[in-house]
Design an enzyme around this catalytic site. Structure first.
Site, PDB file in Angstrom:
ATOM      1  CB  SER A  19      -4.146  10.011   5.246  1.00  0.00           C
ATOM      2  OG  SER A  19      -3.927   8.763   5.401  1.00  0.00           O
ATOM      3  CE  LYS A  20      -4.482   9.936  -2.333  1.00  0.00           C
ATOM      4  NZ  LYS A  20      -3.857  11.184  -2.350  1.00  0.00           N
ATOM      5  NE  ARG A  21      -0.934   7.673   7.099  1.00  0.00           N
ATOM      6  CZ  ARG A  21      -1.293   8.001   8.215  1.00  0.00           C
ATOM      7  NH1 ARG A  21      -1.199   7.091   9.244  1.00  0.00           N
ATOM      8  NH2 ARG A  21      -1.697   9.335   8.578  1.00  0.00           N
TER       9      ARG A  21
END
Ligand code: GLU
Length: 316
Positions: free
Chosen positions: A252-254
């Site tokens: 994910s963008k994390r």
């Protein structure tokens, strides 16, 4: 060899491209190029607040850095433009009117909380199967609710199974009523829903081959149903496995260390493509390679069907 293949990149740039997006873009590009096809870039920025133009611009720069070229779309433009979904509302509106003319859509006043509170079955991907509550409202009930809230718009689906052959996963089928439910065409804030926009755009832009993550496999029957209603010709679909973090989570963008801003500082495009091609079964060992060099190595048979877990430390 199919001469007229048109593939596409259809990213929703809500941040810098991450490795999962790159894997998908690479496979879409290779699948089209392996058939001698063209590529098109459509920016899926329906949710304009989440997808500011600066990310779309960065995305183009990242694709070019990787050597993944396109002939049409994005800031290049072309004869099927505009290529930014945020600029295509009139197209979606006319599709909606077509569906309205067939008497197949209805306003839905349910709030998000109501949808989740309903005792409706939850589907395997966590979506709630819509109960059909607003389908059954009387005209008086509709008018009363319309005075209080702006409705979303849903499409009624019939008791029917839609089947297709995926280039990667083979036969896939879903019963529209039992597994999809009446689905959103336009949100209550007026933004058109992904299912309608993607269908209209792929068809009107002349896309013949859709390659995307297998998380969208279960959207395809809904889209095929829309193609039929709108009298549009569907493309072929190939869904590809997802890349997972070493602990099995979806990327994910994390995972900021796996976005292209960080990766471009550590790797050359050839190194990065070599890693992804190896993970995707196109190379027998990990070695630097250009996108062009991968074209003759691409085949659907080589792609794993299981999601691909990145080995720990591979990127370290
Ligand atoms: N825009 C979608 C995404 O980035 C992909 C849509 C599609 O490929 O159909 O997840």
């Amino acid at each position: 060899m199919e001469e007229n293949t048109v593939g596409r990149f259809a990213p929703s740039p809500s941040g810098r491209m991450h490795l999962g997006n790159v894997f998908c873009a690479l496979m879409a590009w290779l699948a089209a190029r392996a058939e001698g096809g063209r590529m098109l870039l459509r920016v899926e920025d329906l949710d304009q607040e989440r997808c500011p133009r600066k990310y779309a611009d960065l995305l183009e720069e990242d694709l070019l850095w990787l050597g993944l070229s396109w002939e049409e779309g994005g800031s290049r433009g072309g004869r099927h433009g505009p290529y930014y979904q945020s600029e295509r509302t009139a197209v979606y509106q006319s599709c909606l009117e077509q569906l309205q003319g067939m008497g197949l859509v209805y306003p839905c006043f349910c709030s998000r909380a109501e949808l989740h509170a309903a005792q409706a079955p939850h589907l395997s991907d966590g979506r709630v199967l819509y109960s059909g509550r607003c389908r059954r409202l009387t005209p008086e009930e509709r008018a009363a609710l319309a005075a209080q809230r702006r409705p979303a718009i849903r499409l009624m689906v019939p008791e029917e199974t839609v089947a297709f052959t995926d280039l990667c996963y083979g036969e896939y089928r879903e019963n529209l009523q039992q597994e999809c439910g009446d689905f959103l065409i336009r949100r209550s804030d007026g933004v058109f829903a992904y299912q309608l926009a993607v269908t209209a755009d792929d068809a009107l832009m002349g896309v013949t081959q859709v390659v995307r993550g297998r998380d969208l496999l279960s959207s395809t029957p809904r889209q095929l149903y829309l193609y039929r209603l709108l009298g549009l010709r569907p493309p072929v679909f190939g869904h590809i496995p997802l890349l997972l973090a070493p602990d099995g989570r979806r990327l994910s963008k994390r995972d900021g260390d796996l976005d292209l801003g960080a990766l471009r500082l550590r790797f050359t495009p050839e190194q990065l493509l070599g890693k992804l091609a190896f993970a995707g079964g196109l190379l027998e060992r990990e070695e630097p390679v250009t996108a062009e060099e991968l074209i003759p190595l691409f085949s659907w048979e080589k792609l794993p069907r299981q999601d691909i877990r990145l080995p720990a430390g591979l990127w370290g």
